[in-house]
Design a protein around this motif. Sequence first.
Motif, PDB file in Angstrom:
ATOM      1  N   CYS A  30      42.065   8.353 -18.373  1.00 42.05           N
ATOM      2  CA  CYS A  30      41.953   9.076 -19.632  1.00 42.05           C
ATOM      3  C   CYS A  30      43.218   8.829 -20.431  1.00 42.05           C
ATOM      4  CB  CYS A  30      41.779  10.575 -19.384  1.00 42.05           C
ATOM      5  SG  CYS A  30      41.827  11.524 -20.923  1.00 42.05           S
TER       6      CYS A  30
ATOM      7  N   CYS B 110      36.568  12.697 -19.240  1.00 40.61           N
ATOM      8  CA  CYS B 110      37.642  13.279 -18.442  1.00 40.61           C
ATOM      9  C   CYS B 110      37.323  14.726 -18.073  1.00 40.61           C
ATOM     10  CB  CYS B 110      38.949  13.220 -19.245  1.00 40.61           C
ATOM     11  SG  CYS B 110      40.337  13.933 -18.362  1.00 40.61           S
TER      12      CYS B 110
ATOM     13  N   ASN C  10      39.403  16.789 -17.116  1.00 38.17           N
ATOM     14  CA  ASN C  10      40.559  17.604 -17.496  1.00 38.17           C
ATOM     15  C   ASN C  10      40.540  17.971 -18.976  1.00 38.17           C
ATOM     16  OD1 ASN C  10      43.106  18.831 -16.916  1.00 38.17           O
ATOM     17  ND2 ASN C  10      44.079  17.123 -17.999  1.00 38.17           N
TER      18      ASN C  10
ATOM     19  N   CYS D  33      44.937  12.404 -22.006  1.00 38.15           N
ATOM     20  CA  CYS D  33      45.824  13.289 -21.220  1.00 38.15           C
ATOM     21  C   CYS D  33      46.496  12.561 -20.058  1.00 38.15           C
ATOM     22  CB  CYS D  33      45.065  14.518 -20.729  1.00 38.15           C
ATOM     23  SG  CYS D  33      43.934  14.204 -19.363  1.00 38.15           S
TER      24      CYS D  33
HETATM   25 ZN   LIG Z   1      41.844  13.651 -20.171  1.00 36.92          ZN
END
Ligand SMILES: [Zn+2]
Length: 297
Positions: free
Chosen positions: A150, A132, A134, A153
Amino acid sequence: MQEHSSRPVRQRPLLGFSGNEIDRAANHRRDPAWVAAQRASPKAAVIEIAGDKVATAGPHVQTRSPRESEELVFLGLDHDDRPYFAARAANAEESWRDLRSLAIEGTVPPAELGLLAQARSLINWHMTHGFCANCGVATRMMDGGYRRHCESCGTDHFPRTDPVIIIVVRSARGLLLGRQKIWAPGMYSALAGFMEPGETIENAARREVFEESAIHVGDIHYVMSQPWPFPSSLMIGLIGEAEDDAITVDPVELETARWFGRDELLLMHEERHPDGFKFPTRMAIAHHLILEALQLP
Ligand SMILES: [Zn+2]
């Protein structure tokens, strides 16, 4: 037979990677049970990709049946509703061919070459997006391979396509073509560059042409596009009208650029230019843009 409406229209078979006719069945592939049923079909065909290389069998792409528990990307259904998938091969065998060579040779049918572009770009995306962006946690393939999720998150990641503008600029002096140092001797082509965030296609084209040649471009019109799976570009083919004609080349981007008159371009097209100048073959979008700008068939 099931009805699908997303089958693309066949176009310009000589333009490499543009002849994909697969029905991506985007409405169905979100359903894991539907994808599993396609995978279990006795007709299911898997294309293995290693980097930009694939196995061929005569003039066709070689396929095999799905293997249990391997990760597959769903490509779509062909005209006989045969499901196609892509798989990552660890290594290419000696006899495997690279996609550029297949496009130049034109021996593989256009629909298969287009399917290879789709497969190559998707496999590359999965290889490089396992985590991910992020939060850094491992992501999971969803929707037959058109999403990675993901669970840490909750972010969804989607396969990317990178737009590139490619433009033939014309003036009373002819067509503006440039060459890069690394190209074959005598080769000239349309100017091109990646689009930047927040840009329109037209502004990206005007910026690139001005950066590389100091020519201002006015009117621009769209001609055609070409998937370019190295790894995931989309070439957006344009013709633009020059507003001036004094060229200043940016030496970082180009070795040289100049105007080519119609007579000279016709000699290049027939591969009999006295100085050995030429432009790309018909597998490349630049070839078709040049012919279009000259109003040649
Ligand atoms: Zn994530």
